[in-house]
Design an enzyme around this catalytic site. Structure first.
Site, PDB file in Angstrom:
ATOM      1  N   GLY A 206      33.191  49.638  73.967  1.00 55.86           N
ATOM      2  CA  GLY A 206      32.197  49.497  73.546  1.00 55.86           C
ATOM      3  C   GLY A 206      30.948  48.421  74.237  1.00 55.86           C
ATOM      4  O   GLY A 206      32.033  47.034  74.846  1.00 55.86           O
ATOM      5  N   GLU A 450      40.056  52.081  66.314  1.00 52.46           N
ATOM      6  CA  GLU A 450      40.485  50.994  65.245  1.00 52.46           C
ATOM      7  C   GLU A 450      41.297  51.694  64.363  1.00 52.46           C
ATOM      8  O   GLU A 450      41.762  51.301  63.530  1.00 52.46           O
ATOM      9  CB  GLU A 450      39.078  50.693  64.443  1.00 52.46           C
ATOM     10  CG  GLU A 450      37.619  49.610  65.089  1.00 52.46           C
ATOM     11  CD  GLU A 450      38.057  48.462  65.415  1.00 52.46           C
ATOM     12  OE1 GLU A 450      39.495  48.176  65.479  1.00 52.46           O
ATOM     13  OE2 GLU A 450      37.442  48.848  66.906  1.00 52.46           O
TER      14      GLU A 450
END
Lengths: 694, 665
Positions: A206, A450
């Site tokens: 990101g 994640e």
């Protein structure tokens, strides 16, 4: 209540009184009677439950103060959210982030403070530069004291904008497979950062596409000719003057996704980019000027920052998405009426249908379960984090296993649950104005980011297997080595048969927790045996592991479910001073446990632990619970205390004025306000081309 | 076309145990069908008029515009190419729209068929030709803001005025606003509106009316008509789903579709002969949706399986190169049962289409006897297949890890385009309960000593009094887990038991309470379970019967393995039912788990070829990950670079927001 109360100003108006006005819509001064009737006689104090969820009444007050600041500031309005293009989303995300930082500075909200967490919640997290904070956290956990002293202030003051670049185009959760290289050059005391192949391109981080000036790049360290595995390096990528890419750096946006449009997920290629030796984060490993490699931590210490991130995500990002989905779907279900339950009655609220309860209440129960489980994980994390930073790694394996497993379980259930809630709203759940598509497409990303869930479950399985073998070994010997807390049940005495005799027996937390423990232990045992059998028949260990992963996966899931049931039940025991709330939540806990048993009935019947008759009892108890939870349903969703602005849903507002709002919002859509060029260009000629022929 | 094929895919294709072309013929129905389908596909692929920008990079309004342009082109091309067979038109449309929907779609899928089925000869003459040629663009407006599947609840009224011989169409409340119809917002200028008919002071229930919406020539809404787009959705960006509010809007008497019910000029209402006939359209659409479920899942499987053969990750043995992720047992366990499901649903869809055509002929001869069962079966199968497919597409997407989340994978689009199937054309839970109603009725018939036929005939074998435990022995308990036929029996048994349990629980509730409706509601979770079991049985049965029709030995072998996997995987997921009802022992369930893992290994070498046999063109998959040539990463990078967001190296928001942030703090 009445028109006189229509401005929702002070905190009094927010204390659950019916005068609360949704979205500041002047026409909506009145709560829908079908909603009002739901709130007329709550069986518990909703405000008190909100306080418990917030961790204290003072937190609730603080949160509402922050929310009212955010919501009264037009810069943070979410009204246009569903009508923006990807570019507009990104710009709005950056703009809001900018304003929030200004606000935080003015009001003295420090990094990591409750105020900022609450502000994040109020703007529904639609902020750019989220990775900046992951960079900070990674710096704190992987950086040396000098490095923290140097970079943390730059970061906090936004003199740099940083991201965390791990995943590559061809490589994800499996860290050792990453290809990016950091080769130490002792002559200049620099690392040469390089992407040797196309698949080594960093992909997905990101803020990388257009925002970041620096990236924490995970790369294979090569020094003195030896490969030393993954380490983290701070790499400047954009000019601090004009934001252009630095020499040797290729970066950009990876294109449109299901959601997270306000984030510029990006790609990054490094072509022999040189950075100083000091830019390698060196709390757990160092490269000395001459190229000597010094290891200070365990192989796992690099995983610490991932643990930190996962623990934070559960309570701040993932579970709230399910909570909101439940609020929206359950509120809508008391307004929506469909068919008749009795021929003489008006159409019934859809929440009165057993099938609707069966869809929604297990999701509500899960949202509460995950709140309490997530909270105890956070407590455990805070307890052990300090020790780990001081290089005492004894609790790290358990912390890693617990956070991986719960991340996998919670993200999986939240994703399925939010989607169930969306579909439970029928056609309207498909409209973005319901708020549900955005919740779904956002939460579903958590299953793969994640750490991909299957990989995480298998890491848990390895930990379970190890603990199981340890338990077996200590069972025979006199010296009992103690197992980590979360797997202590592996050595507890096990029942071969469930003692329940009536449906009501299944409402005892002790009984169903043991049932879950039994199934988890059996599956762990089976997975250990299958692995052994494979190896005894001549398979290599690694092949044997691959040939038995399906059962390992099952065992890990059962373990995580057990941990969740257990910590939910334990959290409720501590609520004994609040009997009414305890009772309402106990039903949810029971429902969560029993729904899980019914979904996996085969596992419970398999070795005869439950009999067929007992499964019928579970089913009876389960259906009775649906009926009991029905009357508390709205109070239980109100207790999450999401503001209407932050739900941003035409279906889920507090006042229940669903249809008016849907009609009103649709009319504001640009498709209705900006003309129809397609008619002029194509429809008209089409219609006329026929006309001329006829 | 890329010059080189990815090495992994080349190897996969070389190792196949069967000829995919022959399997494609089976899926298409015949070699001739395959040939004609490809011919039509190539017409489109080679036609520059159908080329356009990647829709993923466009705004909603641009996407709508592209879709309208393509629809307009389509109408011309269908004529030009001389395509008239409905199946061919469907292939044509499927490919040209490529996972996207068209604003004028409802004109052809609902407006025209409704006119055909419910219009009088005069009405057909007046409207049909202009609708078919898009001289007028029609849509079908049924659902309202506050009312969906429960048709009787609709509020829109059509009140007959004998003085002027007109109907007055009105939306009396906010909840009565028509909401959702496709093409209603911006595109259509006519709609068939479902409304409660009032004449001579009495309500006669729902009827269909042709309502003009927009002025011909200017396309402006007519006075009394409020019409617009309902705003952004999960998917269907190209579609202007709309709302419609009518304020005492008058239409001539002739605009009521009067093939069955009629209103005479003086306002006298004439009842229709049979109301079963309207089942026909619903049955057709639902059986079409089952086929759609199979196609969508087949696409998702194609993408996920090809990508899994190209993607390398992690290690199985240390020191060796990273293996293809398709070699991981967990990945096979995620994907192969879904592949088997795609095949199973394909055969169910084909069966339903066939049955529909057969029964339609019977209806033509006035024989309606099979319609109730078919209606009940299509309702349940629509729900069963769409629920399963919905979850399965998501599972395929997640099996692609992070890249599945990017629109480059094509999977998000397949999902959001498919998922409304769970709620439209009858919300799935309501559909399941319709099937359950039929099952309960059949059960009661058997209890009353009558025999039932068709797919529910297993209820005839239910022992009428199951008091004595030895009655259990009536059922064959020896299940051979290697025989599709024997597994079908196991599913049949499960369906019978769950139907019986639901029926008994319903009886118990009825005996405790006065109202039948309340009892029904309190048993509905059991009833849905029974319907699911029934549909699951039907699917296994149809798949296993299909095997007998296949001549080619290697194909029969590979499909047999898929059929076994489908059946066994279902058992492992619902092991509780099979154990609790003593259909299988726990040893057998352990064997089932074991056998599944063996089948994964057996299917593995054929996996890529099995998805190749679906024969989707790359453009129709719309996926960088699922490309036939497997050159995934190069094209992923190219795709991202063409994204409009990368047009400027420094985005303007840097100057607006980021730079001030850096300087002000």
């Amino acid at each position: 209540m009445g028109p006189g109360n229509k401005t929702a100003g002070g905190p009094r108006a927010r204390m659950g009184s019916p005068a609360r006005v949704s979205m500041g819509d002047a026409w909506s001064w009145r709560v829908h009677p079908d909603m009002e009737s739901e709130r007329r006689r709550p069986s518990f104090d909703v405000e008190r439950l909100t306080n418990i969820l917030d961790g204290g009444a003072e937190n609730t007050a603080l949160r509402r103060r922050v929310e009212s600041i955010i919501h009264s500031d037009p810069e943070f309005s979410l009204k246009e959210n569903y009508f923006m293009s990807q570019n507009e989303h990104y710009e709005a995300g950056v703009k809001k982030k900018f304003h929030l930082q200004m606000l935080a500075r003015r009001l003295g909200w420090s990094e990591g403070s409750r105020e900022l967490r609450y502000a994040f919640r109020a703007v529904t997290g639609d902020l750019a530069l989220g990775l900046h904070h992951i960079f900070s956290k990674s710096l704190q956990s992987l950086g040396s004291e000098e490095q923290i002293a140097k970079w943390a202030p730059l970061c906090d003051q936004f003199r740099i904008i940083a991201t965390y670049a791990q995943t590559e185009l061809g490589h994800g959760t499996y860290l050792q497979g990453l290809e990016t290289e950091a080769t130490y050059d002792a002559d200049t005391q620099e690392f040469v950062m390089h992407s040797p192949t196309l698949t080594a391109t960093k992909w997905w981080p990101g803020d990388l596409g257009r925002s970041a000036t620096h990236a924490l790049v995970l790369a294979q360290l090569i020094c003195s000719g030896a490969r030393r595995g993954m380490h983290a390096f701070i790499v400047p990528i954009r000019s601090l003057q004009d934001h252009s890419l630095l020499p040797g750096v290729t970066a950009g946006d990876i294109g449109p996704k299901m959601d997270f449009e306000y984030i510029d997920n990006g790609f990054l290629q490094l072509d022999h980019v040189r950075i100083p030796r000091e830019n390698m984060l060196s709390r757990f490993a160092q490269v000395l000027p001459d190229g000597t490699y010094v290891k200070l931590g365990t192989a796992q210490s690099n995983y610490l920052s991932m643990v930190v991130v996962r623990v934070g995500l559960l309570l701040d990002e993932i579970n709230p998405l399910l909570e909101k989905a439940c609020v929206i779907a359950i509120r809508y279900s008391v307004i929506r009426r469909q068919s008749r339950l009795r021929p003489s009655d008006p159409e019934a609220k859809v929440l009165d249908y057993q099938t609707q309860q069966h869809k929604l209440f297990p999701q509500l129960a899960a949202a509460y379960a995950f709140h309490f489980t997530g909270t105890s994980l956070r407590d455990f994390f805070q307890e052990s984090y300090g020790a780990i930073l001081d290089r005492d790694f004894s609790l790290l394996p358990e912390l890693h296993a617990l956070s991986s497993g719960l991340k996998a379980l919670i993200s999986e259930f939240c994703t399925q649950g939010a989607e169930l809630c969306r579909r439970a709203c029928g056609g309207h759940g498909y409209s973005k104005l319901s708020g549900l598509p955005s919740l779904v497409s956002r939460v579903t990303a958590s299953c793969t980011y994640e750490g991909e869930n299957t990989v995480l479950y298998l890491q848990v399985a390895r930990f379970l297997l190890k603990s199981y073998l340890q338990a077996q070994a200590s069972a025979g010997s006199a010296s009992k080595t103690s197992l980590p807390r979360s797997v202590a049940y592996l050595t507890a005495p096990d029942l071969a048969r469930c003692p329940a005799q009536r449906a009501a027996d299944f409402l005892r937390p002790g009984l169903y927790t043991r049932a879950w423990a039994h199934v988890a232990v059996r599956l762990i045992r089976d997975s250990a045996h299958q692995l052994q059998t494979q190896m005894q028949s001549g398979a290599e260990e690694h092949e044997a592991w691959n040939q038995t992963t399906v059962i390992h996966l099952q065992a890990a899931k059962a373990h995580c479910y057990y941990v969740t049931v257990k910590s939910f039940a334990e959290a409720l025991q501590r609520l004994d001073k609040e009997p009414a709330i305890q009772q309402a939540l106990q039903r949810l806990c029971d429902l969560f446990a029993l729904h899980g048993i019914l979904s996996a009935a085969g596992d419970f019947l398999h070795d005869g632990f439950l009999s067929g008759a007992q499964v019928d009892m579970v089913r009876t108890a389960y259906l009775d619970l649906l009926f009991l939870i029905r009357k508390d349903a709205i109070s239980l969703t109100d207790a999450f205390d999401f503001t209407d602005q932050c739900l941003n849903s035409a279906l889920g507002c507090y006042d229940g004025n669903v249809y008016e709002r849907l009609f009103y919002w649709a009319q504001k859509s640009p498709t209705n306000t900006q003309g129809n060029p397609a008619y002029q260009k194509y429809l008209r000629p089409l219609l006329q081309s026929w006309r001329s022929k006829l | 076309m890329a010059v080189t094929m990815n090495q992994d895919l080349r190897r996969e294709r070389a190792s196949a145990s069967f000829n995919p072309e022959l399997l494609t013929h089976i899926l298409d129905g015949s070699p001739e069908n395959t040939r004609r389908r490809r011919e039509i596909e190539n017409l489109i692929l080679n036609d520059p008029d159908f080329k356009h920008e990647d829709l993923n990079f466009l705004t909603r309004s641009q996407r709508y515009e592209v879709a309208v342009r393509k629809s307009a082109t389509l109408v011309k091309k269908i004529r030009e190419f001389g395509i008239s067979d409905p199946d061919e038109i469907m292939w044509f449309k499927k490919l040209h729209m490529v996972n996207f929907v068209e604003p004028v779609g409802l004109n052809f899928s609902m407006f025209v068929p409704t006119l055909l089925n419910q219009g009088t000869a005069a009405q057909k003459e007046k409207w049909l030709l202009s609708a078919k040629g898009l001289q007028i663009i029609g849509t079908y407006a049924q659902t309202e803001l506050g009312h969906g599947t429960h048709l009787r609840g609709l509020e829109t009224t059509a009140t007959y005025d004998p003085e002027t011989q007109e109907f007055i169409l009105n939306s009396p409340t906010v909840t009565s606003i028509k909401w959702w119809p496709g093409g209603l917002g911006k595109t259509s200028n006519h709609a068939i509106v479902l409304a409660q008919l009032y004449t001579q002071g009495k309500c006669y229930g729902l009827h269909a009316f042709i309502v003009p919406l927009r002025e011909i020539g200017t396309h402006k809404p007519l006075p009394g008509i409020t019409v617009g787009d309902i705003g952004p959705k999960f998917g269907y960006d190209e579609m202007d789903n709309g709302y419609l509010k009518m304020d005492h809007f008058r239409i001539p008497r002739e605009n009521m579709l009067m093939k069955y019910a009629q209103v005479k000029p003086d306002g006298t209402y004439v009842k229709p002969v049979s109301n079963k006939l309207t089942y026909g359209t619903m049955v057709f659409i639902r059986s079409f949706l089952v086929g759609e479920a199979a196609r969508s899942l087949a696409k998702a499987c194609t993408i996920a399986i090809r990508y899994s053969a190209v993607r390398h990750q992690s290690e199985i043995k240390p020191g060796e190169p990273e293996p293809q992720i398709l070699d991981f047992q967990t990945q096979q366990y995620k994907l192969f049962p879904l592949l088997a499901t795609a095949y199973a649903f394909h055969f169910v869809g084909a069966y339903m289409k066939e049955t529909y055509h057969r029964i339609n002929e019977d209806i033509g001869h006035g024989d309606l006897s099979e319609l109730p069962e078919l209606h009940a079966l299509t309702a349940g199968l629509k729900a069963f297949t769409s629920w399963t497919t919905n979850a399965a597409i998501e599972a395929c997407r997640m099996a692609c890890g992070g890249h599945g989340y990017s629109h480059c994978s094509g999977l998000p689009n397949i999902y959001v385009t498919f998922t409304p199937t769970c709620t439209f054309e009858g919300e799935n839970t309501v559909m399941m309960l319709q099937t359950a109603r039929f099952l309960m009725k059949s059960y009661d018939q058997v209890h009353a000593g009558k025999l039932v036929c068709g797919m529910v005939s297993y209820l005839n074998d239910l022992p009428s009094q199951r008091i004595q435990p030895q009655q259990v022995a009536v059922w064959p308990t020896v299940v051979d887990i290697d025989s599709p036929h024997s597994l079908t029996e196991a599913y049949r048994l499960r369906a019978a038991r769950l139907v019986e349990i639901a029926a008994k629980n319903l009886q118990t509730e009825v005996s405790h309470r006065k109202s039948k409706e309340v009892a029904w509601n309190l048993t509905s979770v059991d009833l849905v379970r029974a319907s699911e079991a029934h549909c699951h049985y039907v699917t296994v049965k149809l798949f296993s019967e299909q095997l007998l029709k296949i001549q080619d030995k290697p194909i029969q072998a590979v499909l047999r393995n898929l059929c076994l996997l489908y059946a066994l995987y279902g058992i492992s997921q619902k092991a509780g039912d099979f154990l609790q009802e003593n259909i299988l022992t726990d040893t057998q369930v352990t064997q089932v788990h074991q056998r599944i893992k063996e089948l994964l290994t057996v299917i593995r070498p054929d996996a890529v070829t099995l998805v190749d046999a679906f024969d989707f063109q790359d453009v129709s998959l719309g996926s960088v990950l699922g490309r036939y040539d497997g050159n995934v990463y190069e094209n992923l990078f190219e795709w991202a670079k063409t994204s409009p967001l990368n047009k400027a190296e420094v985005h303007e928001s840097f100057y607006k927001h980021l730079k001030p942030l850096q300087s002000k703090l």
